[in-house]
Enzyme design. Structure first.
Site, short mmCIF file in Angstrom:
data_model
loop_
_atom_site.label_atom_id
_atom_site.label_comp_id
_atom_site.label_asym_id
_atom_site.label_seq_id
_atom_site.Cartn_x
_atom_site.Cartn_y
_atom_site.Cartn_z
N ALA A 1 39.03 44.25 53.31
CA ALA A 1 40.75 42.62 53.96
C ALA A 1 40.61 42.16 52.18
O ALA A 1 41.38 40.97 52.43
CB ALA A 1 40.23 42.80 54.88
N ALA A 2 39.84 42.16 51.40
CA ALA A 2 39.70 41.40 50.24
C ALA A 2 41.02 40.96 49.79
O ALA A 2 41.30 40.93 49.70
CB ALA A 2 39.05 41.72 49.19
N GLY A 3 41.66 43.09 49.77
CA GLY A 3 43.08 42.92 48.99
C GLY A 3 44.16 42.01 50.68
O GLY A 3 44.78 41.50 49.57
N ASP A 4 44.07 42.28 51.52
CA ASP A 4 44.62 41.87 52.34
C ASP A 4 44.40 40.23 52.16
O ASP A 4 45.90 39.59 51.98
CB ASP A 4 44.55 42.35 53.48
N1 LIG Z 1 33.38 40.67 45.24
C1 LIG Z 1 33.84 40.08 44.89
N2 LIG Z 1 33.50 37.76 44.27
C2 LIG Z 1 34.29 37.71 44.21
N3 LIG Z 1 35.85 38.03 44.77
C3 LIG Z 1 36.01 39.50 45.10
C4 LIG Z 1 35.65 40.45 45.17
N4 LIG Z 1 36.07 41.60 45.57
C5 LIG Z 1 36.98 41.36 45.87
N5 LIG Z 1 37.52 39.53 45.13
C6 LIG Z 1 38.42 39.29 45.18
O1 LIG Z 1 39.39 39.55 46.12
C7 LIG Z 1 41.30 40.16 45.38
C8 LIG Z 1 41.31 41.51 46.12
O2 LIG Z 1 39.85 43.04 45.69
P1 LIG Z 1 40.29 44.28 45.76
O3 LIG Z 1 40.89 44.37 44.44
O4 LIG Z 1 38.70 44.63 46.02
O5 LIG Z 1 41.04 44.80 47.03
P2 LIG Z 1 41.46 45.83 47.12
O6 LIG Z 1 40.75 46.82 46.12
O7 LIG Z 1 42.24 45.92 47.94
O8 LIG Z 1 39.93 45.33 48.52
P3 LIG Z 1 39.86 46.21 50.43
O9 LIG Z 1 40.59 47.79 49.97
O10 LIG Z 1 38.68 45.89 49.89
O11 LIG Z 1 40.92 44.51 50.82
C9 LIG Z 1 40.23 40.42 43.57
O12 LIG Z 1 41.19 40.52 42.58
C10 LIG Z 1 39.60 38.98 43.90
O13 LIG Z 1 40.12 38.15 43.39
#
Ligand SMILES: Nc1ncnc2c1ncn2[C@@H]1O[C@H](COP(=O)(O)OP(=O)(O)OP(=O)(O)O)[C@@H](O)[C@H]1O
Length: 309
Positions: free
Chosen positions: A251-254
């Site tokens: 949920a980093a992206g969310d």
């Molecule tokens: N390891 C990390 N350290 C610091 N910030 C991170 C990290 N991973 C993700 N982020 C932050 O979260 C944002 C979204 O992450 P990411 O691009 O991985 O989205 P995602 O692939 O949609 O993620 P997920 O599917 O895990 O929810 C990144 O742009 C960054 O700001």
């Protein structure tokens, strides 16, 4: 000014099973531990936006079951307006069944349930709801036909439309025409454009492709690398992520998308500062276990931003 954000999206209750190893077809293995977690991209993004101070309403559906009731309660406890969440008598609440082996590898089966059964009937009084809304945000865990219809109504009322094209799949061609801001991660972006994302020129090419399809603003999230953005006037840049030790990036992206929608000025004049806030929020989320529990509150994000200065 508090942003008014409408999330159109999915609501899930995920079941997580921990096993020593995955079963072969026809084989039975013992589950060591079982747990449940609230989720769904829509629900996570709604909670992220609300915890960052936006006034959030939700268009979605759950089944007439316990999971559905619990999820509506969870969203309401997070100050999300749940009055437009339909209860579907024919389909269960969406869920992901996640099996994790002792190497941390996972296998996921997704049941779309009520999320996938949503129809445009749910948009009947959307026009009224959209009045006064700043942003509408959708993903791809609910039917694209419903999102397209909602985005068309939003356009009529100058509500800014944000599409998070996740999980990656083919899009209805018209959907991009009605999208103001697209926020894919790098994999989703290259899948949609056919252009791999590896350096800045390739990211610009991705954004150019989206622009040719009618999307004026592109934000590509790059995990620990940060974010690349291009605005309608061609302004672009790579904003690095905050350096943290992640323990669970679910949920980093969310979190990024929900937090961004709470901070972006409706005239889109503060792209870079809204991106910095949203990256700070997701950098906090990746330092906690689980999806929803680790989504930070505005105070926590502000505090982390303050200590950065
Ligand atoms: N390891 C990390 N350290 C610091 N910030 C991170 C990290 N991973 C993700 N982020 C932050 O979260 C944002 C979204 O992450 P990411 O691009 O991985 O989205 P995602 O692939 O949609 O993620 P997920 O599917 O895990 O929810 C990144 O742009 C960054 O700001």
């Amino acid at each position: 000014m508090v942003n008014r954000v409408m999330i159109l999206g999915s609501i899930n209750v995920d079941s997580i099973y921990q096993v020593t190893r995955f079963p072969q077809p026809g084989e039975t293995v013992a589950v060591k531990q079982k747990s449940y977690a609230p989720g769904g991209k829509g629900a996570n993004q709604a909670v992220a936006a609300a915890r960052s101070g936006a006034k959030v309403s939700f268009i979605g559906a759950v089944g007439a079951d316990n999971d559905g009731q619990e999820m509506v309660k969870t969203l309401a406890e997070n100050n999300v307006d749940t009055s437009k969440i339909a209860v579907d008598p024919d389909n269960g609440t969406g869920s992901a069944v996640i099996t994790v082996d002792e190497n941390g590898q996972n296998d996921i089966m997704v049941y779309g349930g009520a999320n996938q059964a949503m129809t445009t009937v749910q948009l009947n009084d959307l026009e009224q709801e959209l009045a006064g809304t700043d942003f509408i945000v959708a993903q791809l865990e609910t039917p694209q036909e419903v999102t397209l219809a909602a985005f068309k109504l939003a356009r009529q009322q100058n509500v800014i439309t944000i599409l998070n094209p996740a999980p990656a799949t083919d899009l209805l061609p018209e959907l991009l025409e009605y999208t103001d801001i697209i926020i894919p991660n790098e994999t989703e972006s290259s899948l949609l454009t056919g252009i791999s994302v590896n350096d800045e020129p390739s990211m610009l090419q991705n954004a150019k492709f989206f622009k040719s399809q009618g999307v004026k603003n592109t934000i590509i999230t790059l995990g620990e690398q940060g974010v690349f953005y291009v605005t309608a006037d061609g302004h672009h840049g790579l904003v690095p992520a905050f350096k943290v030790k992640p323990v669970d990036t679910t949920a980093a992206g969310d979190t990024f998308i929900g937090a961004l929608s709470s901070q972006l000025s409706p005239n889109l004049g503060n792209f870079e500062s809204a991106i910095t806030y949203a990256q700070r929020a997701s950098s906090l989320a990746v330092q906690g276990m689980g999806a929803m529990p680790s989504i930070p509150l505005a105070e926590e994000v502000e505090k982390a931003l303050g200590s950065q200065k």
